[in-house]
Design a protein around this motif. Structure first.
Motif, mmCIF file in Angstrom:
data_model
loop_
_atom_site.group_PDB
_atom_site.id
_atom_site.type_symbol
_atom_site.label_atom_id
_atom_site.label_comp_id
_atom_site.label_asym_id
_atom_site.label_seq_id
_atom_site.Cartn_x
_atom_site.Cartn_y
_atom_site.Cartn_z
ATOM 1 N N LEU A 55 -5.648 -9.900 1.683
ATOM 2 C CA LEU A 55 -6.590 -10.777 1.007
ATOM 3 C C LEU A 55 -7.985 -10.622 1.577
ATOM 4 C CD1 LEU A 55 -4.339 -13.936 0.655
ATOM 5 C CD2 LEU A 55 -5.245 -12.559 -1.211
ATOM 6 N N GLU B 31 0.839 -1.190 0.000
ATOM 7 C CA GLU B 31 0.000 0.000 0.000
ATOM 8 C C GLU B 31 0.878 1.246 0.000
ATOM 9 O OE1 GLU B 31 -2.201 -1.472 3.492
ATOM 10 O OE2 GLU B 31 -3.922 -1.145 2.216
ATOM 11 N N SER B 32 0.273 2.408 0.209
ATOM 12 C CA SER B 32 1.108 3.612 0.178
ATOM 13 C C SER B 32 2.026 3.602 1.390
ATOM 14 C CB SER B 32 0.247 4.869 0.159
ATOM 15 O OG SER B 32 -0.879 4.717 0.958
ATOM 16 N N PRO C 180 -9.728 -7.792 -12.466
ATOM 17 C CA PRO C 180 -8.635 -8.696 -12.126
ATOM 18 C C PRO C 180 -9.046 -9.577 -10.948
ATOM 19 C CG PRO C 180 -7.894 -6.416 -12.135
ATOM 20 C CD PRO C 180 -9.376 -6.401 -12.206
ATOM 21 N N VAL C 181 -8.802 -10.858 -11.074
ATOM 22 C CA VAL C 181 -9.255 -11.791 -10.054
ATOM 23 C C VAL C 181 -8.098 -12.176 -9.159
ATOM 24 C CG1 VAL C 181 -10.267 -14.035 -9.659
ATOM 25 C CG2 VAL C 181 -10.973 -12.682 -11.621
ATOM 26 N N ALA C 182 -8.336 -12.150 -7.872
ATOM 27 C CA ALA C 182 -7.263 -12.480 -6.937
ATOM 28 C C ALA C 182 -7.166 -13.978 -6.743
ATOM 29 C CB ALA C 182 -7.517 -11.788 -5.596
ATOM 30 N N ASP C 183 -7.063 -14.686 -7.829
ATOM 31 C CA ASP C 183 -6.896 -16.132 -7.758
ATOM 32 C C ASP C 183 -6.162 -16.530 -9.030
ATOM 33 O OD1 ASP C 183 -7.097 -18.884 -8.032
ATOM 34 O OD2 ASP C 183 -9.024 -18.945 -6.986
ATOM 35 N N HIS D 204 -0.666 -2.067 -5.922
ATOM 36 C CA HIS D 204 -1.356 -2.300 -4.651
ATOM 37 C C HIS D 204 -2.468 -3.321 -4.860
ATOM 38 C CE1 HIS D 204 -4.051 0.521 -6.656
ATOM 39 N NE2 HIS D 204 -4.988 -0.125 -5.995
ATOM 40 N N ASP D 205 -2.688 -3.720 -6.109
ATOM 41 C CA ASP D 205 -3.820 -4.580 -6.453
ATOM 42 C C ASP D 205 -3.360 -6.022 -6.623
ATOM 43 O OD1 ASP D 205 -6.049 -5.783 -7.484
ATOM 44 O OD2 ASP D 205 -6.480 -4.192 -8.930
ATOM 45 N N LEU D 206 -3.746 -6.870 -5.673
ATOM 46 C CA LEU D 206 -3.349 -8.274 -5.744
ATOM 47 C C LEU D 206 -3.912 -8.941 -6.982
ATOM 48 C CD1 LEU D 206 -3.581 -9.404 -2.041
ATOM 49 C CD2 LEU D 206 -1.664 -9.791 -3.569
ATOM 50 N N GLY D 207 -5.055 -8.462 -7.453
ATOM 51 C CA GLY D 207 -5.643 -9.049 -8.636
ATOM 52 C C GLY D 207 -4.732 -8.903 -9.847
ATOM 53 N N MET E 140 -10.027 -7.336 0.478
ATOM 54 C CA MET E 140 -10.427 -7.103 -0.896
ATOM 55 C C MET E 140 -11.813 -7.635 -1.159
ATOM 56 S SD MET E 140 -6.967 -8.312 -2.733
ATOM 57 C CE MET E 140 -7.995 -9.117 -3.902
ATOM 58 N N ASP F 115 -6.350 3.509 0.398
ATOM 59 C CA ASP F 115 -5.646 2.232 0.331
ATOM 60 C C ASP F 115 -6.622 1.085 0.550
ATOM 61 O OD1 ASP F 115 -2.564 3.330 1.811
ATOM 62 O OD2 ASP F 115 -2.970 2.630 -0.229
ATOM 63 N N VAL F 116 -6.260 -0.073 0.030
ATOM 64 C CA VAL F 116 -7.148 -1.235 0.088
ATOM 65 C C VAL F 116 -7.594 -1.564 1.513
ATOM 66 C CG1 VAL F 116 -7.210 -3.726 -0.211
ATOM 67 C CG2 VAL F 116 -6.353 -2.284 -2.016
#
Lengths: 354, 342, 320
Positions: free
Chosen positions: A255, A42-43, B261-264, A213-216, A258, B188-189
């Motif tokens: 995880l 993240e930031s 976008p899929v986190a898998d 920052h995007d796990l996707g 999200m 942020d997420v």
């Protein structure tokens, strides 16, 4: 085979009026030719500063860089400015988040593309332009010749990002560093750009570092993932492992935070409590401990090292909890148990056992 | 079926483009071009779309922060577009907005206490200063802020906390409706998740109706009961969220879902991606007929570029799931792009 | 773009009409010497004054006088006859304009030649001794009034009265066609004195622009491409940092062309500035009208030129 990019204990700190900012603290990783590494954080995680430092773009009187970083066997950190300049845009290229502000608003796209070649090779202006047209075609821009005369603001967001990618490829780099390449784009355009990057990796055999920052984003394209927090890598593993069997509470938190298209209906997200720490006055011991649901007294004082997991040398975690405990907690979290309950179930049960 | 709190009918908003020697309007940006939908009492309605689709303009029109060019926006049966300022003011207590940018939506020169108290002051509620302060501090506690920070200034807070201040301000007068315009995009997420959870719990506790504008489909899926998808100023599909995500009927919805976008990693590589070509056309010269036809994989020449499709029911088993398409996706086509339910 | 220019030119005409009307009104509201008296010379007889008043149409009503003026100006380009000097206003202006133009252009060249390198170096070597010294001197130069600086320079360097006689002093101006050497020598001090505060201002402005541009994303991109730092500065930074200066430059030139009154007075240069100063002292309305209109014209016209040039420099600006 020696890795293309090898970073060992990289640390970067900035001397500011408010104090010393420890932006990057002992980061190590390796990248093979043609492989893709995803750096997630993240930031304030230090992910962008790490990659900018590799290219010497953070050098200044108030910056202190220690550690080792070598590209193709050559030391990047100790290299003189002129040597680094020759690598930039040539063997190692970088693209940035917002293509509108990353391109000069007053110059036509063609001129900016040609400049990338002319800075390194002694070719004619026409040859540079031809190369530009070739690269624009490679990244999927139709009517490339006409586009050369456009100004950045006249192009749409997706096209602009393609132009940036084309600009990075002008000199056939071995390594591409992409700093949040899709964040500023619409979803459908993001998909196009990710597909483009995957295609380039396959066709050109180019190694990539994708900072996001995007796990996707990393799920679809990266071979290996490094998760960063407060300037350190807290977990590093293959992409499958990061999503299947992560072993760091921060990764679990990411995880869980999200929202997912395939999530259970009606379930609340599981956010990480608190906020990212100040990089000037970092928490003692494990930097994540103020926000960690599984914190114990020792964690506030002892600094964890990045240690490989027993049966998987490619999987390293920076956490003081024993691996077996972590795995049990992850099983609970995956089943939908809340962190507080997972804590009582696993950790306090273990302490009771002693 | 729940009653409609807001009814939007044929809403149009055009922004004129000036040109020529005399500076007369020579064209217009059709930001919102004939949009109709209902907001049901107690639900969370999501409005999704990409840049230029008109969702932010729609949000502002719902609260009459912009004047519609034509069409009606009815709140509890009364068309707010035709009301005078005096008649409109008491209605404003019932509908509030949360803005996207937590850094520019708070006045940097006011303490957060006075920012949150401002709705009271404007509407003449809680005239006693100490009662007001207590009320404000209750609100701060409700949104997860420390009530002792009453006298601090916005710049002393992080983005997530500032957004909480915005939320506290919005719920101060216990409105019936809250329109949240991209409330978490700038965060942020991990902080996004905190704010989303906060909105959900507040909605439950305060019995709010929520209209959530977002570009992030996963966020909308998580929060919303019903979803409306917008493209170039029109609603192209609307319906129950679970139904729409599982069986999208409009090709644009299908492409949007496919693009997330899929986190898998396994799913990400296996999923049949429907990548759209081209870019969104300019809202000042939208394509004729169906606006999506220039990028649509199901385009049929002669029909799609001539006749504009209207929002219609498809499957009698799912009333209320409307799509504006001449050749909507079949069950198999839509399902391939959606995600398996966990 | 053409439509835009046509629109702007039309507005210029409207503006000039307004300015002339306003000047007319102000002149008659502010008490000053009776022009007829002035024209008549010493100890005039009442008849003489009366006949002069009639010749100049001063016995007509004010609106009628204004209408006369407009008719002559628009249809014949005749700006009237000066009460004080024995010449048509137009001639006076044409005679005096060249000096003002030389003064302005020379000053512009001097101040740009100083400000650009100083501003750039100060920005690149921020907080260095050069930077601090340059910005300090700039602050002084901005604060020093032109007439004070001019008088000090004359006192120090003027050949006739100065402590260190180096430069030609006040009143030595000759047109360049007459004697270029003397012309040039006489203008050196006026140029530098007039340029001083502008150079300081532009240096500070450029410095702050350069600093701002240096932190822009596209500069980082240029470096990431491996472009040499020299070229990054010259091609990427300066292009962006200088563009806003164009706006200010155009407006400053516009104002100066209308007459740098103080500089011209101190150094006794026969330009528009001196002309308007004398005319105001003597209540010479036609000349005042003429110089005010000229000044207004230069300002609005340069304004338009600046907008067009800016659109050329910044492709994001498009006038529909």
């Amino acid at each position: 085979m020696a890795p293309l990019l090898s970073v060992e204990n990289l640390s970067v700190s900035f001397d500011t009026d408010d104090g010393v900012v420890h932006a990057v603290d002992g980061v190590s990783f390796q990248l093979e030719a043609g492989a893709v590494l995803g750096v997630v954080g993240e930031s304030g995680s230090g992910k962008s500063v790490s990659s900018l430092t590799l290219l010497g773009l953070t050098r200044s009187a108030r910056t202190t860089v220690t550690g080792r970083a070598s590209f193709d066997g050559e030391d990047l950190l100790a290299a003189p400015e002129e040597r680094l300049r020759r690598l930039r845009g040539n063997d190692v290229a970088m693209i940035f988040q917002d293509p509108l502000s990353a391109l000069h608003p007053f110059y036509r796209v063609g001129a900016q593309l040609s400049e990338a070649v002319l800075a390194h090779r002694d070719v004619s202006k026409q040859e540079a332009r031809d190369r530009a047209v070739e690269m624009l075609g490679l990244v999927g821009i139709a009517d490339a010749k006409r586009r050369l005369d456009s100004y950045p603001h006249e192009l749409s967001g997706g096209t602009r990002q393609r132009v940036m990618i084309a600009m990075a490829l002008m000199n056939d780099p071995k390594l591409l560093i992409a700093d949040e390449p899709t964040t500023a784009l619409d979803v459908t355009v993001q998909a196009q750009i990710l597909e483009l990057l995957a295609r380039l990796r396959d066709e050109l055999g180019m190694a990539m570092v994708i900072v996001t920052h995007d796990l996707g984003v990393v799920a679809s394209i990266a071979d290996e993932v490094a998760v960063m927090y407060a300037g350190r890598i807290v977990e590093r593993a293959s992409t499958e492992t990061i999503f299947d069997a992560p072993e760091h509470p921060y990764t679990w938190g990411l995880l869980g935070s999200m929202p997912r298209l395939d999530a259970l209906d009606g379930a609340d997200l599981v956010p990480i409590p608190g906020r990212p720490p100040s990089l000037i006055a970092r928490p003692g011991g494990c930097h994540f401990h103020p926000r960690c649901p599984y914190v114990r007294e020792a964690h506030k004082v002892v600094d964890p090292e990045l240690v490989a997991v027993e049966d998987d040398p490619a999987h390293a975690v920076r956490c003081l909890l024993p691996s077996a405990t972590r795995r049990r907690v992850w099983q609970e979290l995956r089943a939908g148990v809340a962190p507080e309950r997972a804590r009582t179930d696993v950790i306090e049960a273990e302490e009771g056992e002693r | 079926m729940a009653e409609a709190l807001m009814e939007v009918r044929d809403l149009v908003k055009e922004f004129p483009i000036h040109g020529g020697v005399l500076g007369r309007p020579v064209g217009a940006v059709h930001a919102v071009d004939g949009v109709s939908f209902d907001v049901l009492r107690g639900e969370t309605l999501g409005i999704v779309g990409e840049s230029g689709c008109g969702k932010t303009t729609t949000a502002r029109l719902l609260l009459r922060l912009l004047e519609p060019t034509s069409g009606s926006v009815a709140f509890e049966g009364r068309d707010i577009a035709t009301l005078s300022r005096r008649e409109l003011k008491p209605l404003r207590r019932e509908m509030q907005m949360i803005f996207q940018d937590p850094y520019s939506s708070l006045n940097p020169r006011k303490t957060i206490g006075s920012i949150i108290a401002e709705p009271f002051v404007v509407h003449g509620v809680e005239r006693d200063a100490s009662a007001r302060k207590r009320h404000v501090q209750e609100l701060m506690d409700l949104v997860g802020l420390n009530p002792e920070h009453y006298n601090r200034y916005p710049h002393e807070f992080s983005g997530g906390q500032r957004q909480r201040i915005g939320v506290a301000r919005a719920i101060a007068l216990k409105p019936k409706l809250i329109v949240a315009d991209e409330p978490v995009s700038a965060l942020d997420v991990s902080i996004q998740a905190q704010i989303l959870n906060l909105l959900r719990s507040l909605q439950r506790d305060l019995d709010l109706t929520l209209v959530l504008i977002a570009h992030d489909l996963s966020v909308v899926r998580h929060m919303c009961d019903r979803v409306a998808v917008m493209y170039l100023g029109k609603v192209v599909e609307v319906g129950d969220a679970a139904e729409l995500y599982a069986r999208p009927r409009h090709p644009y919805t299908g492409a949007l879902l496919s693009a997330v976008p899929v986190a898998d990693p396994r799913l990400a590589r296996a999923a049949r991606r429907q990548i759209l070509t081209g870019e969104v056309p300019s809202p000042s010269s939208p394509p004729p007929g169906c606006r999506f036809h220039t990028r649509c994989p199901k385009f049929v020449a002669g029909h799609c570029d001539v006749d504009e499709p209207l929002l219609t029911d498809g499957d009698p088993a799912h009333p209320g799931h409307l799509a504006a398409c001449h050749y909507p996706l079949g069950d198999d086509e839509g399902a391939a792009t959606a995600r398996p339910a966990a | 773009m053409t439509a835009y220019i046509v629109r702007r030119l039309a507005w210029i005409v409207v503006l000039l009409a307004l300015v002339s009307a306003l000047t007319f009104v102000v002149f008659y509201v502010v008490p000053s010497t009776d022009p007829a008296q002035l024209r008549a010379g010493r100890n005039p007889s009442p008849d003489l004054v009366e006949s002069i008043r009639h010749t100049y149409g001063l016995d007509k009503s004010k609106p009628a006088q204004y209408a006369d003026f407009l008719e002559r100006a628009v249809l014949h380009g005749d700006l009237g006859y000066s009460y004080g000097h024995d010449e048509p206003v137009r001639q006076l202006i044409f005679d005096r304009l060249p000096a003002t133009i030389y003064l302005t252009l020379g000053a512009v060249i001097v101040w740009l030649a100083v400000a650009i390198p100083v501003g750039l170096i100060s920005a690149i070597r921020r907080h260095s001794i050069f930077d601090r010294l340059a910005m300090g001197i700039a602050l002084l130069a901005i604060s020093a009034p032109v007439y004070w600086l001019g008088l000090v320079c004359l006192y120090l360097f003027s050949k006739d009265i100065g402590q260190f006689p180096i430069f030609l002093g006040s009143g030595t101006y000759v047109p360049p066609t007459t004697d270029f050497g003397t012309f040039f020598g006489s203008m050196i001090m006026p140029w530098f004195v007039l340029a001083a505060s502008f150079a300081a201002f532009y240096a500070r402005l450029l410095r702050s622009n350069v600093l701002e541009v240096m932190s822009e994303d596209y500069i980082r991109t240029a470096r990431a491409k491996g472009v040499r730092e020299r070229i990054v500065i010259r091609r990427h930074v300066m292009r962006s940092a200088m563009t806003p200066l164009v706006t200010v430059l155009g407006l400053d030139i516009g104002v100066l062309l209308g007459g740098a009154i103080l500089a011209e007075t101190v150094f006794n240069i026969p330009g528009i500035g001196r002309l308007s100063y004398e005319a105001i002292q003597n209540g010479d309305l036609p000349v005042i009208q003429g110089t005010v209109l000229l000044g207004a014209f230069f300002i609005v016209f340069l304004n338009l030129v600046v907008d067009i040039v800016y659109a050329y420099l910044d492709p994001r600006i498009r006038y529909s």
